[in-house]
Scaffold this motif. Structure first.
Motif, short mmCIF file in Angstrom:
data_model
loop_
_atom_site.label_atom_id
_atom_site.label_comp_id
_atom_site.label_asym_id
_atom_site.label_seq_id
_atom_site.Cartn_x
_atom_site.Cartn_y
_atom_site.Cartn_z
N UNK A 107 30.52 15.61 -3.88
CA UNK A 107 30.09 16.10 -2.58
C UNK A 107 28.91 15.31 -2.04
N UNK A 108 27.99 14.93 -2.94
CA UNK A 108 26.83 14.16 -2.52
C UNK A 108 27.26 12.79 -1.99
N UNK A 109 28.25 12.17 -2.67
CA UNK A 109 28.74 10.88 -2.20
C UNK A 109 29.40 11.01 -0.83
N UNK A 147 28.79 13.21 1.47
CA UNK A 147 27.74 13.41 2.48
C UNK A 147 27.03 12.09 2.79
N UNK A 148 26.79 11.28 1.76
CA UNK A 148 26.14 9.99 1.99
C UNK A 148 27.01 9.08 2.85
N UNK A 149 28.33 9.07 2.57
CA UNK A 149 29.24 8.23 3.35
C UNK A 149 29.30 8.71 4.80
N UNK A 150 29.27 10.02 5.00
CA UNK A 150 29.27 10.54 6.37
C UNK A 150 28.02 10.09 7.13
N UNK A 151 26.87 10.11 6.45
CA UNK A 151 25.63 9.68 7.10
C UNK A 151 25.67 8.18 7.42
N UNK A 199 32.10 4.38 -4.64
CA UNK A 199 32.61 4.84 -5.93
C UNK A 199 31.60 5.79 -6.55
N UNK A 200 32.10 6.84 -7.18
CA UNK A 200 31.21 7.77 -7.85
C UNK A 200 31.94 8.36 -9.05
N UNK A 201 31.22 8.64 -10.12
CA UNK A 201 31.77 9.29 -11.29
C UNK A 201 30.83 10.41 -11.68
N UNK A 202 31.36 11.60 -11.88
CA UNK A 202 30.50 12.70 -12.26
C UNK A 202 31.09 14.04 -11.90
N UNK A 203 30.24 14.99 -11.61
CA UNK A 203 30.65 16.36 -11.32
C UNK A 203 31.11 16.50 -9.88
#
Length: 341
Positions: free
Chosen positions: A120-122, A124-128, A111-115
């Motif tokens: 995109x950062x989330x 990328x983290x999930x892909x890693x 889950x992420x909330x923001x811009x």
């Protein structure tokens, strides 16, 4: 602080039980790793799993610690090893499954909330994270990373025979009675047989507190002082906290059953935590449990909190909280219809 695991030294090695959601109730993998690291070098470990998953980061840390452990690690899947729990299982030198047990792998979620940049950062983290999980599943099963990735994307459930056939487990044993009552509604492909088995389970009693497994004698689960009995102590789940609003009282004149009271309190606490998580307000669970709120009251409070956080129209970049210059969408829509009427 409640635990979702228990580690006990035994005469011939150590027994580790993970019988709940990994990383639940604010207890991270740090304590687990400390206790595991305290075992004498080369100690054989029997890891008993019955878990719907949980924190993927904790699971990766536990998996890596078990892989580093010098002693033999034998994994016994006593009922369910789903999601992050299945990745922990892959650390076993041997994985043993009763014929009616299940293992599930799927893509990590977050889950992420923001811009847009936050989103995109989330991603990328999930892909890693997925890349790390794919490597572990592929190393154990012998399947290609592409095969494993496709199985994860489809949320694939394996019964014991399938798990052995596809390399995710090594050996079958006789069936066990699955007594742990997990909420598997969060998973989209849960096997009907598993759903029926969980729904058909009798209410916990003095012989089975809702977590214990009647295992094959090869697993030595019925040994005196089995740690599964103390594998977790959920918040507000002690026998001296009857939680009158959440617990069914015994018939008039009958003595209260501490085990039944404790089991119902555990179920109530888990339901409150699940509701708060689904609503995106996990921080509210502690207050609801302290207030002994009913599930209806919890739902009403969460709906009120959601309404209070209704999207706003503002001339600046949205910030937490309600600004004096902003108007909620509901007010704008109502005013528009009033003007047109």
């Amino acid at each position: 602080m409640a635990n979702w695991y228990a580690i006990r030294a035994r005469g011939t090695g150590a027994e580790v039980a993970i019988y709940d959601e990994i990383g639940a109730y604010g207890v991270s993998a740090k304590g687990f790793l400390t206790e595991l690291g305290a075992l004498p070098e080369g100690t054989p470990v029997d890891l008993r799993l019955n878990s719907p998953g949980g924190s993927v980061f904790d699971a990766v840390a536990i998996h890596n610690a078990l892989k580093r452990h010098e002693g033999t690690v034998t994994v016994w899947i006593d009922g369910i090893a789903a999601s992050a729990a299945s990745y922990i299982a892959m650390a076993g030198d041997e994985i043993v499954m009763p014929e009616n047990a299940f293992l599930m792998i799927h893509d990590p979620a977050g889950l992420v909330m923001g811009t847009a940049e936050d989103m995109r950062a989330m991603a990328e983290a999930l892909d890693k994270v997925k890349g790390s999980l794919v490597s572990g599943y592929a190393a154990k099963s012998g399947r290609t990373p592409d095969d494993v990735s496709a199985l994860m994307a489809a949320e694939t459930w394996f019964d014991a025979s399938d798990a052995v056939a596809q390399g995710f487990a090594d050996r079958l044993i006789e069936p066990v009675r699955i007594a742990a009552r997990f909420d598997i509604g969060r998973f989209r492909n849960a096997p009907p047989d598993l759903v029926e088995a969980i729904e058909a389970e009798p209410e916990p009693n003095a012989e089975c507190d809702g977590r214990e497994i009647e295992a094959d004698e090869d697993t030595d689960a019925a040994a005196e002082g089995d740690p599964v009995e103390g594998a977790k102590d959920e918040p507000a789940a002690t026998s001296d906290d009857p939680r009158p609003s959440a617990v069914t009282l015994p018939p008039s004149g009958a003595p209260p059953d501490p085990d039944a009271i404790r089991a119902e309190a555990i179920g109530h606490a888990r339901a409150v935590v699940d509701l708060c998580r689904l609503a995106g307000q996990p921080q509210m669970a502690g207050r609801f449990l302290e207030e002994d709120a009913s599930l209806d009251a919890v739902r009403a409070a969460l709906l009120a909190a959601k309404a209070e956080a209704e999207p706003e129209i503002a001339p600046h970049h949205p910030q937490p909280g309600r600004s004096s210059a902003a108007r909620p969408w509901g007010e704008i829509v109502a005013r528009t219809f009033k003007l047109k009427g």
